[in-house]
Design a protein around this motif. Structure first.
Motif, short mmCIF file in Angstrom:
data_model
loop_
_atom_site.label_atom_id
_atom_site.label_comp_id
_atom_site.label_asym_id
_atom_site.label_seq_id
_atom_site.Cartn_x
_atom_site.Cartn_y
_atom_site.Cartn_z
N LYS A 138 6.80 5.85 5.72
CA LYS A 138 5.89 5.57 6.72
C LYS A 138 6.06 6.17 8.20
O LYS A 138 4.90 7.10 8.58
CB LYS A 138 5.39 4.11 6.42
N ARG A 139 7.76 6.12 7.75
CA ARG A 139 7.96 7.00 9.41
C ARG A 139 7.55 8.27 9.14
O ARG A 139 7.58 8.90 9.69
CB ARG A 139 9.58 6.59 9.48
N HIS A 140 7.91 9.18 8.30
CA HIS A 140 7.57 10.88 8.10
C HIS A 140 5.72 10.42 7.47
O HIS A 140 5.62 12.00 7.84
CB HIS A 140 8.57 11.13 6.71
N ASN A 141 5.35 9.72 8.05
CA ASN A 141 4.03 10.21 7.36
C ASN A 141 2.86 10.61 6.41
O ASN A 141 2.50 11.77 6.83
CB ASN A 141 3.39 10.83 9.10
N ILE A 142 3.89 10.15 4.97
CA ILE A 142 3.28 10.82 3.84
C ILE A 142 3.16 9.87 3.01
O ILE A 142 3.67 8.36 3.44
CB ILE A 142 5.04 11.09 3.17
N SER A 143 1.85 9.97 1.91
CA SER A 143 1.66 9.30 1.71
C SER A 143 2.70 8.71 0.65
O SER A 143 2.86 9.00 -0.49
CB SER A 143 0.40 10.08 0.90
N TYR A 144 2.52 7.34 0.21
CA TYR A 144 3.05 6.74 -0.12
C TYR A 144 3.06 5.16 -0.90
O TYR A 144 1.87 4.63 -0.66
CB TYR A 144 4.82 5.94 0.53
N LEU A 154 5.11 4.74 -16.30
CA LEU A 154 5.40 4.88 -15.00
C LEU A 154 4.80 5.96 -14.22
O LEU A 154 4.12 6.05 -12.54
CB LEU A 154 6.87 4.42 -14.77
N PHE A 155 5.57 7.38 -14.22
CA PHE A 155 5.39 8.43 -12.89
C PHE A 155 3.94 8.74 -13.17
O PHE A 155 2.80 9.03 -12.68
CB PHE A 155 5.89 9.68 -13.67
N ALA A 156 2.76 8.78 -14.60
CA ALA A 156 1.93 8.81 -14.33
C ALA A 156 1.05 8.02 -12.75
O ALA A 156 -0.31 8.68 -13.17
CB ALA A 156 0.77 9.28 -16.05
N ASN A 157 1.10 6.61 -13.68
CA ASN A 157 0.18 5.55 -12.64
C ASN A 157 0.65 6.21 -10.93
O ASN A 157 0.07 6.08 -10.68
CB ASN A 157 0.77 4.07 -12.84
N ILE A 158 2.32 6.18 -10.60
CA ILE A 158 1.97 6.96 -9.64
C ILE A 158 1.51 8.37 -9.06
O ILE A 158 0.39 7.90 -8.32
CB ILE A 158 3.38 7.13 -9.47
N TYR A 159 1.05 9.31 -9.83
CA TYR A 159 0.06 10.22 -10.27
C TYR A 159 -0.89 10.14 -10.03
O TYR A 159 -1.62 10.39 -8.75
CB TYR A 159 0.67 11.23 -11.09
N ALA A 160 -1.12 9.29 -10.12
CA ALA A 160 -2.97 9.13 -10.42
C ALA A 160 -3.67 7.73 -9.75
O ALA A 160 -4.53 7.52 -9.61
CB ALA A 160 -3.76 8.92 -11.98
N HIS A 161 -2.80 7.27 -8.78
CA HIS A 161 -2.91 5.59 -7.99
C HIS A 161 -3.83 5.98 -7.15
O HIS A 161 -4.00 7.14 -6.52
CB HIS A 161 -1.41 5.96 -7.29
N PRO A 162 -5.58 5.33 -7.56
CA PRO A 162 -6.35 6.03 -5.95
C PRO A 162 -6.12 5.19 -4.69
O PRO A 162 -7.06 6.12 -4.29
CB PRO A 162 -6.89 4.34 -7.28
N SER A 163 -4.90 5.34 -4.53
CA SER A 163 -4.73 5.01 -2.77
C SER A 163 -3.98 6.69 -2.87
O SER A 163 -4.03 6.76 -1.18
CB SER A 163 -3.19 4.35 -2.45
N ILE A 164 -3.54 7.54 -3.22
CA ILE A 164 -3.42 8.94 -2.65
C ILE A 164 -4.05 10.47 -3.22
O ILE A 164 -3.67 11.20 -3.02
CB ILE A 164 -1.89 8.70 -2.67
N VAL A 165 -5.37 9.70 -4.10
CA VAL A 165 -6.20 11.42 -4.32
C VAL A 165 -5.75 11.91 -3.61
O VAL A 165 -6.46 11.27 -1.54
CB VAL A 165 -7.28 10.28 -4.21
N GLY A 166 -5.84 12.75 -3.60
CA GLY A 166 -5.91 14.48 -3.15
C GLY A 166 -4.80 14.79 -2.18
O GLY A 166 -4.33 15.65 -1.37
N ALA A 167 -3.18 13.53 -1.93
CA ALA A 167 -2.17 13.51 -1.90
C ALA A 167 -1.43 15.18 -2.69
O ALA A 167 -1.33 14.42 -3.50
CB ALA A 167 -1.25 13.06 -1.72
N ASN A 168 -0.80 15.93 -2.51
CA ASN A 168 0.21 17.14 -2.72
C ASN A 168 1.43 16.17 -3.16
O ASN A 168 2.11 16.56 -4.27
CB ASN A 168 0.22 17.59 -1.69
N ALA A 178 2.48 20.52 2.41
CA ALA A 178 2.49 19.40 2.89
C ALA A 178 3.97 18.82 4.27
O ALA A 178 4.58 19.96 4.17
CB ALA A 178 3.54 17.85 1.80
N ASP A 179 3.94 18.70 5.24
CA ASP A 179 3.91 18.34 6.13
C ASP A 179 5.61 17.44 5.70
O ASP A 179 5.44 16.52 6.51
CB ASP A 179 3.24 17.84 7.62
N PHE A 180 6.16 18.10 5.21
CA PHE A 180 7.16 16.92 4.97
C PHE A 180 8.26 17.92 4.82
O PHE A 180 8.57 18.90 3.99
CB PHE A 180 7.61 16.25 3.91
N VAL A 181 9.68 17.18 5.10
CA VAL A 181 11.11 18.08 4.52
C VAL A 181 11.80 17.33 3.97
O VAL A 181 12.30 16.02 4.06
CB VAL A 181 12.14 18.63 6.06
#
Length: 516
Positions: free
Chosen positions: A30-36, A59-73, A398-401
């Motif tokens: 949240k502090r780095h403004n990344i979908s999580y 587990l990882f497929a559910n994170i990948y396809a979670h509806p709250s992060i659709v469109g996030a790289n 993505a705007d993240f380091v």
């Protein structure tokens, strides 16, 4: 009473401080403004996995396809308290696995090289300095020439025994309901024993074998195994503290005895034709290296033999079962495949290597099975920069380091079932891999064996084994669903690789004639 109040107060303060620290930690993205995905104390995003409600791959497929992060790289999540990423953008995946491989040299999981030398020596868990030498050495065992001229003749012997097994199962009956896991595990264990250890495991002949029993016992979960596994894969910094081990004492003892016996045979025999197997080849590698090299470690051969047995047994047997299940559900597809096999075999009892690998529809079937059921359902890399660089920018995607040490996960199951890249992804459709359609597959969205230098070393052998199994099972038989066949596949939460939660039953028929 006052003496009790002080330690209770200190304990309460420590728990409260730990809770505050975790809450701060869980706001990292949240502090780095990344979908999580929001985490829960103290498991992060691993609660469902730890409670054995879902498999590792899911587990990882559910994170990948979670509806709250659709469109996030990229998506942030937490391995207990450790921030981690799931990479969703294929272009970033290509950077991590291939183009910028030198910045992501290692997998995140690790074994303790002090308390678990055997685990730390295995190719999947070895860190880069050890991995590079081991990989270069092991690659010599999986060349096209060696697979074709040394391994393939042995494989034909095992599939001949597979045909005999089916004939004995059917006897004088026209059909019989069989449990796929029983047949497939016997087949792949016999194959692994023959190719890598020079053993006649005879599982298909007698219905059981020690190799299979040892792998089965190792994979039966209990609290200690689960704890060690979780530490190795998600909290590797604590492996020494917990003394986590990849292999059980029983399995380690069995493999050391097996390798010791095989090494004695290699050294004693003078007939080179009697020993074209993994252990003999690893022994030759040791003899060719100076004493300072990593492959000279006393447990090097045992470590590679131990992990290859698991890889060959677990992945190939499940994949063969999944493929047969899908073929049985689509009779017209099965007719197409059996027509191709009928023409290929003609008057021959077996297929030569060149013929088998060029059967187009069989190849399409296998590629689609690997898409829908990627047995290694996820992979990861850890940022391992040089001394002068401790971060990696994901710009412009993505705007993240990415900071040093952060693990980045790639959900192969998620990618290969994503509607963005695969229309109707849960439908088994081999035509996706027809020559005219392959060009439409988006690069880095089909990764059943990973990609780049860390890609699966045994990928060609794995596909070859799958093709041979399907070809010789369907050569004189057809498979159909029956009253005991499950309607859909659900994955076992107790297995590391993708494995069916429920037994798969099919009815197998004697059927040498195919509709042309």
């Amino acid at each position: 009473m006052i003496f009790l109040c002080v330690p209770i107060t200190l304990l309460t303060l420590n728990i409260f401080a730990g809770y505050i620290w975790l809450c701060h930690r869980y706001r990292y993205f949240k502090r780095h403004n990344i979908s999580y995905l929001p985490a829960s104390t103290p498991f992060g995003n691993l609660k469902e996995l730890i409670l054995l409600r879902i498999s590792f791959g899911e587990l990882f497929a559910n994170i990948y396809a979670h509806p709250s992060i659709v469109g996030a790289n990229v998506v942030g999540f937490f391995l207990f308290h450790t921030p981690a990423l799931v990479i969703r953008e294929p272009k970033i995946i290509r950077l991590i696995l291939i183009k910028h491989f030198k910045s992501f040299l290692n997998r995140y999981e690790a074994a303790d090289d002090f308390n678990d030398e055997l685990g730390s020596l295995t190719l999947p868990l070895a860190k880069y300095s050890k991995w590079r030498e081991s990989r270069q050495s092991m690659s010599q065992l999986f060349t096209t020439g060696r697979i074709k001229h040394v391994m393939y003749p042995r494989m034909l012997g095992v599939v001949a025994e597979l045909e005999n097994y089916l004939e004995r199962q059917l006897g004088k009956q026209d059909s019989k309901v069989i449990k796929l896991s029983e047949m497939c595990t016997l087949f792949t264990t016999d194959m692994t024993g023959s190719l890598f250890y020079g053993l006649e495991a005879n599982g298909l002949l007698v219905g059981k074998c020690e190799l299979r029993e040892q792998t089965r016992r190792l994979l039966v979960p209990n609290f200690r195994k689960l704890l060690h596994f979780m530490i190795i894969f998600f909290l590797p910094q604590y492996t020494r503290l917990i003394r986590a081990k990849l292999f059980s004492k029983e399995y380690t003892h069995f493999m050391r005895d097996l390798v010791g016996t095989a090494l004695k045979l290699c050294r004693d025999t003078k007939d080179a034709n009697c020993k074209p197997n993994l252990i003999d080849q690893l022994l030759q590698l040791q003899r060719s290296k100076p004493p300072t090299h990593y492959v000279q470690h006393p447990d090097f051969i045992t470590s590679q033999a131990s992990i290859i047995l698991l890889a060959g047994f677990e992945t190939s047997s499940s994949l063969l079962g999944f493929a047969l299940y899908e073929v049985a559900k689509q009779p017209q597809l099965q007719i197409h495949l059996r027509n191709e096999l009928h023409n290929a075999f003609a008057t021959r009892s077996s297929l030569d290597y060149s013929t088998l690998i060029t059967l187009p529809f069989l190849n399409m079937i296998c590629l689609e099975a690997l898409r829908l059921y990627p047995i290694a359902a996820f992979i990861n890399r850890e940022l391992t920069p040089g001394d002068s660089d401790t971060k990696y920018s994901l710009q412009p995607y993505a705007d993240f380091v990415v900071p040093k040490g952060m693990p980045a996960y790639i959900s192969i199951l998620g990618l290969q079932r994503d509607t963005k890249y695969w229309p109707n992804p849960l439908c088994f459709n081999p035509e996706r891999f027809a020559p005219e359609n392959i060009k439409n597959i988006v690069p880095m969205t089909y990764l059943p064996f990973g990609a780049g230098p860390h890609g699966c070393i045994g990928s060609r052998l794995g596909i070859l084994q799958l093709k041979l199994g399907l070809a010789h099972i369907l050569k004189r038989n057809r498979v159909e669903v029956c009253e005991h066949t499950i309607e859909s596949i659900h994955f076992s939460p107790k297995a590391f690789m993708l494995e069916a939660k429920d037994n798969i039953f099919l009815r197998i028929f004697k059927d040498e004639k195919v509709k042309l």
